[in-house]
Design a protein around this motif. Structure first.
Motif, PDB file in Angstrom:
ATOM      1  N   UNK A 122     -14.215  12.643  -2.269  1.00 24.66           N
ATOM      2  CA  UNK A 122     -15.495  13.331  -2.404  1.00 24.66           C
ATOM      3  C   UNK A 122     -15.227  14.618  -3.177  1.00 24.66           C
ATOM      4  N   UNK A 123     -16.263  15.267  -3.664  1.00 22.97           N
ATOM      5  CA  UNK A 123     -16.084  16.573  -4.300  1.00 22.97           C
ATOM      6  C   UNK A 123     -16.579  16.642  -5.721  1.00 22.97           C
ATOM      7  N   UNK A 124     -15.893  17.489  -6.510  1.00 24.79           N
ATOM      8  CA  UNK A 124     -16.372  17.865  -7.843  1.00 24.79           C
ATOM      9  C   UNK A 124     -15.248  17.804  -8.876  1.00 24.79           C
ATOM     10  N   UNK A 125     -15.557  17.651 -10.045  1.00 20.50           N
ATOM     11  CA  UNK A 125     -16.704  17.018 -10.654  1.00 20.50           C
ATOM     12  C   UNK A 125     -16.402  15.539 -10.803  1.00 20.50           C
ATOM     13  N   UNK A 126     -17.371  14.705 -10.499  1.00 21.54           N
ATOM     14  CA  UNK A 126     -17.187  13.259 -10.497  1.00 21.54           C
ATOM     15  C   UNK A 126     -16.625  12.766 -11.815  1.00 21.54           C
ATOM     16  N   UNK A 127     -17.135  13.294 -12.916  1.00 16.71           N
ATOM     17  CA  UNK A 127     -16.787  12.801 -14.244  1.00 16.71           C
ATOM     18  C   UNK A 127     -15.554  13.467 -14.851  1.00 16.71           C
ATOM     19  N   UNK A 128     -14.924  14.361 -14.125  1.00 14.86           N
ATOM     20  CA  UNK A 128     -13.704  14.991 -14.648  1.00 14.86           C
ATOM     21  C   UNK A 128     -12.583  14.859 -13.622  1.00 14.86           C
ATOM     22  N   UNK A 129     -12.627  15.649 -12.578  1.00 18.21           N
ATOM     23  CA  UNK A 129     -11.504  15.695 -11.642  1.00 18.21           C
ATOM     24  C   UNK A 129     -11.506  14.567 -10.619  1.00 18.21           C
ATOM     25  N   UNK A 130     -12.666  14.146 -10.150  1.00 17.51           N
ATOM     26  CA  UNK A 130     -12.689  13.027  -9.196  1.00 17.51           C
ATOM     27  C   UNK A 130     -12.156  11.783  -9.885  1.00 17.51           C
ATOM     28  N   UNK A 131     -12.687  11.445 -11.038  1.00 18.56           N
ATOM     29  CA  UNK A 131     -12.242  10.227 -11.723  1.00 18.56           C
ATOM     30  C   UNK A 131     -10.777  10.331 -12.150  1.00 18.56           C
ATOM     31  N   UNK A 132     -10.320  11.514 -12.544  1.00 18.81           N
ATOM     32  CA  UNK A 132      -8.913  11.682 -12.927  1.00 18.81           C
ATOM     33  C   UNK A 132      -7.993  11.378 -11.751  1.00 18.81           C
ATOM     34  N   UNK A 133      -8.363  11.834 -10.568  1.00 16.14           N
ATOM     35  CA  UNK A 133      -7.550  11.572  -9.386  1.00 16.14           C
ATOM     36  C   UNK A 133      -7.650  10.113  -8.945  1.00 16.14           C
ATOM     37  N   UNK A 134      -8.815   9.513  -9.099  1.00 15.72           N
ATOM     38  CA  UNK A 134      -8.959   8.086  -8.807  1.00 15.72           C
ATOM     39  C   UNK A 134      -8.006   7.281  -9.684  1.00 15.72           C
ATOM     40  N   UNK A 135      -7.978   7.565 -10.974  1.00 13.99           N
ATOM     41  CA  UNK A 135      -7.113   6.828 -11.898  1.00 13.99           C
ATOM     42  C   UNK A 135      -5.650   6.990 -11.495  1.00 13.99           C
ATOM     43  N   UNK A 136      -5.238   8.201 -11.176  1.00 11.08           N
ATOM     44  CA  UNK A 136      -3.850   8.418 -10.756  1.00 11.08           C
ATOM     45  C   UNK A 136      -3.526   7.660  -9.469  1.00 11.08           C
ATOM     46  N   UNK A 137      -4.402   7.751  -8.487  1.00 13.85           N
ATOM     47  CA  UNK A 137      -4.162   7.054  -7.215  1.00 13.85           C
ATOM     48  C   UNK A 137      -4.093   5.546  -7.436  1.00 13.85           C
ATOM     49  N   UNK A 138      -5.017   5.003  -8.220  1.00 17.60           N
ATOM     50  CA  UNK A 138      -5.013   3.561  -8.481  1.00 17.60           C
ATOM     51  C   UNK A 138      -3.723   3.131  -9.177  1.00 17.60           C
ATOM     52  N   UNK A 139      -3.138   3.994  -9.982  1.00 18.07           N
ATOM     53  CA  UNK A 139      -1.898   3.657 -10.680  1.00 18.07           C
ATOM     54  C   UNK A 139      -0.657   3.870  -9.826  1.00 18.07           C
ATOM     55  N   UNK A 140      -0.654   4.896  -9.006  1.00 12.12           N
ATOM     56  CA  UNK A 140       0.511   5.169  -8.159  1.00 12.12           C
ATOM     57  C   UNK A 140       0.508   4.327  -6.889  1.00 12.12           C
ATOM     58  N   UNK A 141      -0.672   3.943  -6.418  1.00  9.96           N
ATOM     59  CA  UNK A 141      -0.780   3.190  -5.163  1.00  9.96           C
ATOM     60  C   UNK A 141      -1.825   2.085  -5.341  1.00  9.96           C
ATOM     61  N   UNK A 142      -1.533   1.079  -6.164  1.00  8.47           N
ATOM     62  CA  UNK A 142      -2.552   0.090  -6.522  1.00  8.47           C
ATOM     63  C   UNK A 142      -3.075  -0.760  -5.376  1.00  8.47           C
ATOM     64  N   UNK A 143      -2.366  -0.841  -4.263  1.00  8.72           N
ATOM     65  CA  UNK A 143      -2.833  -1.664  -3.147  1.00  8.72           C
ATOM     66  C   UNK A 143      -3.618  -0.878  -2.094  1.00  8.72           C
ATOM     67  N   UNK A 144      -3.765   0.411  -2.303  1.00  6.52           N
ATOM     68  CA  UNK A 144      -4.559   1.222  -1.384  1.00  6.52           C
ATOM     69  C   UNK A 144      -6.036   1.063  -1.736  1.00  6.52           C
TER      70      UNK A 144
END
Length: 173
Positions: A114-136
């Motif tokens: 959750x948090x800010x900004x969806x189109x910059x920092x939220x999505x950037x962290x989503x991409x990193x998490x999906x790449x570092x922990x793809x089964x989470x």
């Protein structure tokens, strides 16, 4: 089930400060409610953190608005959101590799952002998490996020859906 809630850059400057907007202000109640749904040991946060040299950085050249200067009021979380976190990751760029590595190493079943900004920092962290922990399992609660504009916010949600992220409450925005 092991799970984390990650509060992304929910700092005064992004809510009603130098980079704030009405959408960010509007999600405050939903963010605070969501924080209370998790125990302190399940809560993580990121904080955008800049220093005196910000205007000399690439981000500073592209976004010449001083914000999130470490120690300033704008850098801080709102008082109501200071309710205890297992770990806070300070970062000087959009995504936190340290957060993604932490999630990979902790191997939770799910991570909700959750948090800010969806189109910059939220999505950037989503991409990193999906790449570092793809089964989470990665979840984003749409009503507890906001973007720099409504159109960029919607585009970010659609992009995250394409990355196999579960988007909650998208129809409520």
């Amino acid at each position: 089930m092991k799970k984390f809630l990650v509060l992304i850059d929910f700092q005064n400057d992004f809510i009603d400060g130098s980079l704030g907007n009405k959408e960010a202000v509007a999600i405050m109640p939903d963010v605070l409610t969501k924080l209370k749904e998790y125990q302190p040991e399940e809560r993580l946060a990121t904080m955008d953190t800049h220093f005196e040299d910000y205007m000399q950085t690439q981000e500073g050249h592209n976004l010449p608005i001083v914000h999130a200067q470490k120690g300033s009021f704008g850098w801080q979380l709102p008082v109501d959101a200071q309710i205890g976190f297992k770990k806070i990751f300070e970062k000087s760029t959009f995504g936190s590799i340290e957060l993604a590595e932490y999630i990979r190493d902790e191997a939770p079943d799910q991570v909700e952002l959750i948090g800010l900004d969806t189109d910059i920092c939220v999505i950037s962290n989503v991409v990193l998490i999906k790449n570092f922990a793809p089964e989470v399992r990665v979840i984003v609660d749409a009503k507890a996020t906001a973007g720099v504009s409504p159109s960029k916010y919607r585009a970010a949600l659609e992009t995250m859906r394409s990355l196999q992220v579960e988007i909650l409450n998208a129809n409520e925005q």
